[in-house]
Enzyme design. Structure first.
Site, mmCIF file in Angstrom:
data_model
loop_
_atom_site.group_PDB
_atom_site.id
_atom_site.type_symbol
_atom_site.label_atom_id
_atom_site.label_comp_id
_atom_site.label_asym_id
_atom_site.label_seq_id
_atom_site.Cartn_x
_atom_site.Cartn_y
_atom_site.Cartn_z
ATOM 1 N N LEU A 219 -97.244 24.029 -92.513
ATOM 2 C CA LEU A 219 -96.975 23.779 -93.773
ATOM 3 C C LEU A 219 -97.926 22.210 -94.033
ATOM 4 C CD1 LEU A 219 -93.568 24.282 -94.830
ATOM 5 C CD2 LEU A 219 -95.636 25.954 -95.336
ATOM 6 N N HIS A 220 -99.289 22.653 -94.063
ATOM 7 C CA HIS A 220 -100.096 21.489 -94.253
ATOM 8 C C HIS A 220 -100.324 21.430 -95.998
ATOM 9 C CE1 HIS A 220 -103.923 23.674 -95.003
ATOM 10 N NE2 HIS A 220 -103.476 24.505 -94.107
ATOM 11 N N LEU A 221 -101.162 20.575 -96.180
ATOM 12 C CA LEU A 221 -101.209 20.313 -97.936
ATOM 13 C C LEU A 221 -101.631 21.553 -98.776
ATOM 14 C CD1 LEU A 221 -101.445 18.238 -99.965
ATOM 15 C CD2 LEU A 221 -103.756 17.829 -99.775
#
Length: 87
Positions: free
Chosen positions: A14-16
């Site tokens: 769950l990166h940007l």
């Protein structure tokens, strides 16, 4: 209140970008949409809260939805994660 576990499948966790997609979906519902990961709970309607959870690929989170449209919110959030969050 409804709960369901789901595994993060996208390779970068769950990166940007996926966090933004997750939040955009969560904001569609009147219900509170949160998830538990390890010993913390994150507000799925807040990008900073989602990023702060540091969820990686292969991690399992538990969505918790509570409110008037909780069933639909839970189904849609799980489906979104299972689809790979656009990646």
């Amino acid at each position: 209140m409804v709960k369901q576990k789901v595994m993060i499948k996208n390779p970068t966790g769950l990166h940007l970008r996926p966090a933004g997609i997750l939040c955009k979906e969560a904001l569609k519902y009147k219900s509170s949409v949160k998830f538990q990961f390890m010993n913390s709970t994150a507000n799925a309607k807040s990008v900073l809260s989602v990023l702060g959870a540091c969820v990686k690929s292969g991690d399992e989170i538990t969505f918790i939805c509570e409110g008037p449209d909780e069933e639909q919110a839970l189904r849609d959030m799980v489906a979104l994660v299972e689809s790979g969050l656009g990646e």
